[in-house]
Design a protein around this motif. Structure first.
Motif, PDB file in Angstrom:
ATOM      1  N   LEU A 267       0.825  -1.202   0.000  1.00  0.00           N
ATOM      2  CA  LEU A 267       0.000   0.000   0.000  1.00  0.00           C
ATOM      3  C   LEU A 267       0.862   1.256   0.000  1.00  0.00           C
ATOM      4  N   ALA A 268       1.913   1.252   0.823  1.00  0.00           N
ATOM      5  CA  ALA A 268       2.762   2.440   0.927  1.00  0.00           C
ATOM      6  C   ALA A 268       3.486   2.732  -0.381  1.00  0.00           C
ATOM      7  N   THR A 269       3.980   1.690  -1.050  1.00  0.00           N
ATOM      8  CA  THR A 269       4.680   1.894  -2.321  1.00  0.00           C
ATOM      9  C   THR A 269       3.723   2.393  -3.398  1.00  0.00           C
ATOM     10  N   ALA A 270       2.515   1.856  -3.400  1.00  0.00           N
ATOM     11  CA  ALA A 270       1.516   2.340  -4.356  1.00  0.00           C
ATOM     12  C   ALA A 270       1.205   3.809  -4.106  1.00  0.00           C
ATOM     13  N   ALA A 271       1.070   4.184  -2.828  1.00  0.00           N
ATOM     14  CA  ALA A 271       0.795   5.586  -2.490  1.00  0.00           C
ATOM     15  C   ALA A 271       1.955   6.480  -2.911  1.00  0.00           C
ATOM     16  N   LEU A 272       3.188   6.019  -2.691  1.00  0.00           N
ATOM     17  CA  LEU A 272       4.361   6.800  -3.097  1.00  0.00           C
ATOM     18  C   LEU A 272       4.371   7.013  -4.607  1.00  0.00           C
ATOM     19  N   THR A 273       4.086   5.957  -5.360  1.00  0.00           N
ATOM     20  CA  THR A 273       4.084   6.059  -6.819  1.00  0.00           C
ATOM     21  C   THR A 273       3.011   7.035  -7.295  1.00  0.00           C
ATOM     22  N   LEU A 274       1.815   6.929  -6.727  1.00  0.00           N
ATOM     23  CA  LEU A 274       0.732   7.845  -7.101  1.00  0.00           C
ATOM     24  C   LEU A 274       1.062   9.286  -6.722  1.00  0.00           C
ATOM     25  N   THR A 275       1.763   9.458  -5.607  1.00  0.00           N
ATOM     26  CA  THR A 275       2.151  10.806  -5.179  1.00  0.00           C
ATOM     27  C   THR A 275       3.160  11.416  -6.146  1.00  0.00           C
ATOM     28  N   LEU A 276       4.132  10.614  -6.590  1.00  0.00           N
ATOM     29  CA  LEU A 276       5.122  11.113  -7.548  1.00  0.00           C
ATOM     30  C   LEU A 276       4.456  11.518  -8.860  1.00  0.00           C
ATOM     31  N   ILE A 277       3.483  10.739  -9.290  1.00  0.00           N
ATOM     32  CA  ILE A 277       2.752  11.087 -10.511  1.00  0.00           C
ATOM     33  C   ILE A 277       1.969  12.377 -10.310  1.00  0.00           C
ATOM     34  N   ASN A 373     -10.836  17.267   1.449  1.00  0.00           N
ATOM     35  CA  ASN A 373     -10.674  16.493   0.213  1.00  0.00           C
ATOM     36  C   ASN A 373      -9.266  15.911   0.185  1.00  0.00           C
ATOM     37  N   PHE A 374      -9.165  14.615  -0.062  1.00  0.00           N
ATOM     38  CA  PHE A 374      -7.879  13.931  -0.018  1.00  0.00           C
ATOM     39  C   PHE A 374      -7.405  13.542  -1.417  1.00  0.00           C
ATOM     40  N   GLU A 375      -6.098  13.620  -1.620  1.00  0.00           N
ATOM     41  CA  GLU A 375      -5.510  13.093  -2.856  1.00  0.00           C
ATOM     42  C   GLU A 375      -5.512  11.571  -2.819  1.00  0.00           C
ATOM     43  N   ILE A 376      -5.074  11.015  -1.697  1.00  0.00           N
ATOM     44  CA  ILE A 376      -5.060   9.561  -1.520  1.00  0.00           C
ATOM     45  C   ILE A 376      -5.609   9.253  -0.137  1.00  0.00           C
ATOM     46  N   LEU A 377      -6.542   8.332  -0.076  1.00  0.00           N
ATOM     47  CA  LEU A 377      -7.072   7.843   1.186  1.00  0.00           C
ATOM     48  C   LEU A 377      -6.738   6.367   1.308  1.00  0.00           C
ATOM     49  N   ILE A 378      -6.056   6.011   2.386  1.00  0.00           N
ATOM     50  CA  ILE A 378      -5.740   4.611   2.668  1.00  0.00           C
ATOM     51  C   ILE A 378      -6.399   4.248   3.990  1.00  0.00           C
ATOM     52  N   GLN A 379      -7.097   3.123   4.010  1.00  0.00           N
ATOM     53  CA  GLN A 379      -7.610   2.601   5.269  1.00  0.00           C
ATOM     54  C   GLN A 379      -7.071   1.207   5.482  1.00  0.00           C
ATOM     55  N   ASP A 380      -6.369   1.013   6.580  1.00  0.00           N
ATOM     56  CA  ASP A 380      -5.891  -0.307   6.963  1.00  0.00           C
ATOM     57  C   ASP A 380      -6.946  -0.965   7.859  1.00  0.00           C
ATOM     58  N   GLU A 381      -6.996  -2.298   7.819  1.00  0.00           N
ATOM     59  CA  GLU A 381      -8.019  -3.038   8.562  1.00  0.00           C
ATOM     60  C   GLU A 381      -9.412  -2.544   8.162  1.00  0.00           C
ATOM     61  N   SER A 382      -9.631  -2.453   6.861  1.00  0.00           N
ATOM     62  CA  SER A 382     -10.855  -1.826   6.350  1.00  0.00           C
ATOM     63  C   SER A 382     -12.105  -2.659   6.623  1.00  0.00           C
ATOM     64  N   HIS A 383     -11.945  -3.929   7.006  1.00  0.00           N
ATOM     65  CA  HIS A 383     -13.119  -4.749   7.298  1.00  0.00           C
ATOM     66  C   HIS A 383     -13.869  -4.244   8.533  1.00  0.00           C
ATOM     67  N   LYS A 384     -13.233  -3.335   9.290  1.00  0.00           N
ATOM     68  CA  LYS A 384     -13.906  -2.775  10.454  1.00  0.00           C
ATOM     69  C   LYS A 384     -14.931  -1.707  10.056  1.00  0.00           C
ATOM     70  N   SER A 385     -14.879  -1.272   8.808  1.00  0.00           N
ATOM     71  CA  SER A 385     -15.941  -0.408   8.270  1.00  0.00           C
ATOM     72  C   SER A 385     -17.023  -1.329   7.732  1.00  0.00           C
ATOM     73  N   ARG A 386     -18.095  -1.482   8.466  1.00  0.00           N
ATOM     74  CA  ARG A 386     -19.063  -2.523   8.105  1.00  0.00           C
ATOM     75  C   ARG A 386     -20.475  -2.137   8.517  1.00  0.00           C
ATOM     76  N   THR A 387     -21.410  -2.892   7.974  1.00  0.00           N
ATOM     77  CA  THR A 387     -22.811  -2.738   8.341  1.00  0.00           C
ATOM     78  C   THR A 387     -23.064  -3.455   9.666  1.00  0.00           C
ATOM     79  N   LYS A 388     -23.855  -2.847  10.515  1.00  0.00           N
ATOM     80  CA  LYS A 388     -24.156  -3.451  11.811  1.00  0.00           C
ATOM     81  C   LYS A 388     -24.965  -4.728  11.629  1.00  0.00           C
TER      82      LYS A 388
END
Length: 602
Positions: A267-277, A373-388
């Protein structure tokens, strides 16, 4: 009057480089030296004289044990780490002439430098050398100085020179013993010297291909400069991001690798690459452009790990928000912003890391972040964003974290989600994460509001192969929104038919939705599309191979990578107990199998 056989020199009273080094190297035909560490300043003082000496041999420290020398990567990593003690960006530009000279010297004298294994002689702290002149005269010397400009000119050092035969022979025997046990300088180190010798700062031009972008983005990172590199599946994730950027103009991906496969670094490398672009785009647009922040949301127990890994492996300084102190902290726990909840939206660095615990409560910070407004949004452990779940009055409603992420994704250009527990989630949880990816600019993930892909209870039987769609008009509703990208599969028939469909409907490359009925296609194209939908490959039907989950969920399993020979088998890993598999695992297994077919990297 003849000079005494033994002479003593101090940098306090004399220039050591003049009294010992250059004085004799001008006339030398042999120079054998026990030095300290191998650095770019080796021979900096007397390079012009050393280059003309017939026999030059230098023994350096290595930080490497003899058994490790058999493993080239360990040897190279240690030496590259020593060579990279200083930041490469400034160091290589300031000292380019030094690197050019050293690179030419290593090319002309490929066997002149060796490194000594630690277990043979420990840390090589003693410094000595023998200089033999053209007339046969030999001078031995010992002292505290390294073979650097600072060692010969700047530091306080003392040197003894000895021209007695027994003294010179003793120094020579010590050198010979070290030289016999030492090994040649690794080629990777020579290549790094050459890279710095020819390094220049340039404007970013045409981007490299997808598979080369990850190494290109990391070429100056600490991990690469220490001789390490990304794993093949980590490079493949960055390549997948670049494909999505090309197809959609934005990236919306969920990485669901098993634990231990380096999801954070992917994830971090992908974010770095997108940031450089993004930086390249800002430079092209000029002063009218402004940078939007990059945010990483992670559980509080992982925020410090994220900050450390970004700095230690990628060389990316980032700030971590302290929910207790209400201040941004650097990696040394130092406050780098004013105190107060209002400063959560004023991160002093481009990348900010925020605990998801801050989001689940009605805090002032959450309120402020809801307007960013974000350029890149990363969420780790994203399964915790869920429907009750359950039977209560709130059952079926998004929890506070999911509510926030749905809104935040709608204000973000790129959205990357990460979870290491895809097999433990329910199907609804997987769809909750797909819905996050779908927000804002990601409407191509699940299609328009009338697309069947919004309803897991309707599409899961199709994805698992329990139901087959025989009605062409019904199947067309699954295909037309979202219409898959042409390059999302390596199947030649798929590419040909999708190309025909797009051409007949007049769709642009980034059009992924059409309201046209299937009868709007010519009969021949409809027949080709029907044949494609009836096809099976590896016992999987069309919609098992081509669907939003396959396109937007990246899952790699340890066993698959081990069986493919990409990952070394972990013999110490205990076998897991049998367990009942939720339906989402079968979907993820389908994703993994399809990606193995469709992607060359992994």
């Amino acid at each position: 009057m003849n000079s005494p056989l033994i002479q003593r020199f101090s940098s306090r009273t004399q220039r050591l480089d003049h009294t010992i080094l250059t004085k004799y190297l001008k006339q030398a035909r042999r120079y054998h030296r026990i030095a300290g560490y191998f650095t770019s300043s080796l021979f900096e003082i007397a390079g012009e004289y050393i280059n003309s000496i017939e026999d030059v041999r230098i023994v350096c420290n290595s930080d490497v044990r003899s058994e490790d020398i058999k493993v080239a990567k360990i040897q190279e990593s240690k030496l590259l780490g020593r060579l990279n003690d200083l930041p490469v960006e400034a160091e290589s530009l300031l000292n380019r002439p030094r690197y050019k000279w050293l690179y030419e010297f290593l090319g002309n004298h490929p066997n002149a430098i060796r490194v000594a294994p630690d277990d043979f002689c420990g840390f090589v702290h003693g410094k000595a050398g023998v200089i033999e002149l053209h007339d046969g005269r030999r001078i031995g010397f010992m002292g505290s100085m390294n073979e650097t400009r600072a060692g010969w000119q700047a530091h306080y050092e003392i040197v003894w020179s000895d021209e007695s035969p027994e003294g010179v022979d003793w120094i020579q025997s010590e050198f010979d013993a070290l030289w016999a046990k030492a090994v040649p300088l690794p080629r990777a180190v020579v290549q790094e010297v050459g890279r710095r010798a020819h390094r220049i700062e340039i404007e970013l031009g045409e981007q490299p291909d997808d598979e080369s972008l990850a190494p290109a983005a990391l070429v100056e990172s600490p991990m690469y400069r220490e001789g390490l590199s990304l794993s093949p599946w980590q490079r493949a994730f960055v390549s997948e991001c670049m494909k999505h950027l090309r197809w959609h103009g934005v990236v919306r991906l969920l990485i669901a690798d098993e634990v231990g496969l380096g999801k954070t670094l992917s994830l971090a490398t992908a974010a770095l690459t997108l940031t450089l672009i993004n930086e390249q785009e800002i430079a092209q647009r000029g002063a009218r452009s402004r940078r939007r922040p990059i945010v990483i949301f992670a559980p509080s127990s992982l925020t410090e790990q994220w900050q450390t890994e970004l700095l230690d492996k990628l060389g990316l300084p980032c700030a971590r928000w302290s929910s207790r102190q209400k201040v941004w902290l650097d990696s040394e726990e130092r406050a780098i912003s004013p105190t107060g909840p209002e400063n959560v939206v004023r991160c002093p660095l481009r990348i900010g890391i925020i605990s998801t615990g801050l989001i689940v409560q009605p805090t002032r910070e959450r309120e402020l972040l809801s307007q960013v407004n974000f350029e890149i949004l990363i969420q780790d452990e994203s399964h915790k964003s869920r429907t009750k779940q359950g039977m209560g009055k709130d059952a079926g409603q998004p929890n506070a974290l999911l509510q926030f992420m749905l809104a935040a994704a709608g204000r973000s250009k790129h959205v990357l989600l990460g979870t290491a527990t895809p097999m433990q989630t329910q199907v609804d949880d997987l769809w909750d994460q797909l819905k996050i990816l779908h927000q804002g600019d990601g409407r191509f993930v699940l299609g328009n509001d009338f697309s069947p892909w919004h309803y897991p209870e309707q599409v899961v039987p199709v994805l698992t192969g329990k139901e087959k769609i025989d009605d062409m008009e019904v199947a067309w509703r699954y295909v037309r929104s979202p219409l898959p990208p042409l390059e999302s599969s390596n199947e030649s028939d798929f590419r040909r038919v999708i190309h025909e469909v797009r051409g007949e409907l007049g769709l642009k490359p980034r059009d992924f939705d059409t309201a046209a009925p299937v009868v709007a296609l010519p009969r021949a194209v409809r027949d080709d599309l029907e044949d494609l939908m009836d096809s099976e490959k590896s016992n999987m039907g069309f919609f098992q191979r081509h669907n939003p989950i396959v396109r937007h969920v990246v899952l790699r399993k340890r066993k698959v990578l081990e069986d493919a020979g990409i990952l070394e088998k972990d013999r110490c890993r205990p076998s897991s107990k049998p367990r009942k598999k939720p339906r989402s695992e079968y979907l993820c297994r389908s994703v993994s199998a399809t990606r193995t077919q469709n992607q060359r990297s992994v």
